[in-house]
Design a protein around this motif. Sequence first.
Motif, mmCIF file in Angstrom:
data_model
loop_
_atom_site.group_PDB
_atom_site.id
_atom_site.type_symbol
_atom_site.label_atom_id
_atom_site.label_comp_id
_atom_site.label_asym_id
_atom_site.label_seq_id
_atom_site.Cartn_x
_atom_site.Cartn_y
_atom_site.Cartn_z
ATOM 1 N N LEU A 156 0.829 -1.205 0.000
ATOM 2 C CA LEU A 156 0.000 0.000 0.000
ATOM 3 C C LEU A 156 0.864 1.256 0.000
ATOM 4 N N ARG A 157 1.930 1.242 0.798
ATOM 5 C CA ARG A 157 2.854 2.387 0.818
ATOM 6 C C ARG A 157 3.501 2.578 -0.551
ATOM 7 N N GLN A 158 3.942 1.487 -1.140
ATOM 8 C CA GLN A 158 4.589 1.542 -2.455
ATOM 9 C C GLN A 158 3.614 2.075 -3.505
ATOM 10 N N GLN A 159 2.375 1.661 -3.438
ATOM 11 C CA GLN A 159 1.356 2.128 -4.366
ATOM 12 C C GLN A 159 1.110 3.627 -4.185
ATOM 13 N N ALA A 160 1.041 4.091 -2.950
ATOM 14 C CA ALA A 160 0.830 5.513 -2.671
ATOM 15 C C ALA A 160 2.003 6.338 -3.190
ATOM 16 N N ILE A 161 3.216 5.849 -3.009
ATOM 17 C CA ILE A 161 4.398 6.549 -3.515
ATOM 18 C C ILE A 161 4.334 6.631 -5.031
ATOM 19 N N GLY A 162 3.940 5.550 -5.687
ATOM 20 C CA GLY A 162 3.829 5.541 -7.142
ATOM 21 C C GLY A 162 2.830 6.564 -7.646
ATOM 22 N N VAL A 163 1.691 6.676 -6.964
ATOM 23 C CA VAL A 163 0.668 7.648 -7.360
ATOM 24 C C VAL A 163 1.224 9.063 -7.232
ATOM 25 N N LYS A 164 1.889 9.346 -6.127
ATOM 26 C CA LYS A 164 2.447 10.690 -5.916
ATOM 27 C C LYS A 164 3.538 11.001 -6.936
ATOM 28 N N LEU A 165 4.375 10.020 -7.258
ATOM 29 C CA LEU A 165 5.437 10.240 -8.253
ATOM 30 C C LEU A 165 4.857 10.513 -9.636
ATOM 31 N N ARG A 166 3.815 9.769 -10.017
ATOM 32 C CA ARG A 166 3.173 10.021 -11.314
ATOM 33 C C ARG A 166 2.568 11.418 -11.369
ATOM 34 N N HIS A 167 1.951 11.837 -10.283
ATOM 35 C CA HIS A 167 1.359 13.172 -10.222
ATOM 36 C C HIS A 167 2.451 14.248 -10.355
ATOM 37 N N LEU A 168 3.539 14.072 -9.637
ATOM 38 C CA LEU A 168 4.651 15.016 -9.712
ATOM 39 C C LEU A 168 5.239 15.058 -11.123
ATOM 40 N N ASP B 1 3.754 14.286 -13.950
ATOM 41 C CA ASP B 1 2.787 14.938 -14.841
ATOM 42 C C ASP B 1 2.859 16.454 -14.718
ATOM 43 N N ASN B 2 3.012 16.943 -13.491
ATOM 44 C CA ASN B 2 3.120 18.392 -13.289
ATOM 45 C C ASN B 2 4.366 18.948 -13.968
ATOM 46 N N VAL B 3 5.479 18.263 -13.851
ATOM 47 C CA VAL B 3 6.731 18.730 -14.460
ATOM 48 C C VAL B 3 6.620 18.712 -15.981
ATOM 49 N N VAL B 4 6.056 17.660 -16.540
ATOM 50 C CA VAL B 4 5.916 17.540 -17.994
ATOM 51 C C VAL B 4 5.032 18.651 -18.555
ATOM 52 N N ASN B 5 4.025 19.056 -17.799
ATOM 53 C CA ASN B 5 3.085 20.062 -18.283
ATOM 54 C C ASN B 5 3.532 21.500 -18.038
ATOM 55 N N GLU B 6 4.684 21.686 -17.386
ATOM 56 C CA GLU B 6 5.187 23.044 -17.175
ATOM 57 C C GLU B 6 5.649 23.627 -18.505
ATOM 58 N N PRO B 7 5.448 24.936 -18.700
ATOM 59 C CA PRO B 7 5.922 25.551 -19.944
ATOM 60 C C PRO B 7 7.448 25.629 -19.975
ATOM 61 N N VAL B 8 7.993 25.591 -21.176
ATOM 62 C CA VAL B 8 9.443 25.704 -21.344
ATOM 63 C C VAL B 8 9.787 27.194 -21.317
ATOM 64 N N PRO B 9 10.755 27.599 -20.493
ATOM 65 C CA PRO B 9 11.119 29.016 -20.421
ATOM 66 C C PRO B 9 11.620 29.538 -21.772
ATOM 67 N N ASP B 10 11.286 30.799 -22.083
ATOM 68 C CA ASP B 10 11.697 31.412 -23.346
ATOM 69 C C ASP B 10 13.210 31.408 -23.517
ATOM 70 N N GLU B 11 13.938 31.634 -22.425
ATOM 71 C CA GLU B 11 15.415 31.648 -22.508
ATOM 72 C C GLU B 11 15.945 30.297 -22.988
ATOM 73 N N PHE B 12 15.342 29.230 -22.511
ATOM 74 C CA PHE B 12 15.773 27.897 -22.913
ATOM 75 C C PHE B 12 15.449 27.643 -24.382
#
Length: 63
Positions: free
Chosen positions: A23-35, A37-48
């Motif tokens: 159950l702990r491992q499953q909860a960690i997996g859910v939180k990691l996927r959420h994190l 997804d958030n990083v992937v959906n962040e916009p790429v900075p104009d400078e980059f």
Amino acid sequence: MTDHKEPAGQPAAKGPGLEEARLRQQAIGVKLRHLFDNVVNEPVPDEFLDILRRADERGSDKA
């Protein structure tokens, strides 16, 4: 009094600790996927994006 031991080569019985660990491992997996997804959906900075464009231009000039 005799001790009950598992036969050699047999896995031990599943206890509540194993279920709790799953159950702990499953909860960690859910939180990691959420994190992730958030990083992937962040916009790429104009400078980059500018750095990438300049690198592409330099690469096409050499070809």
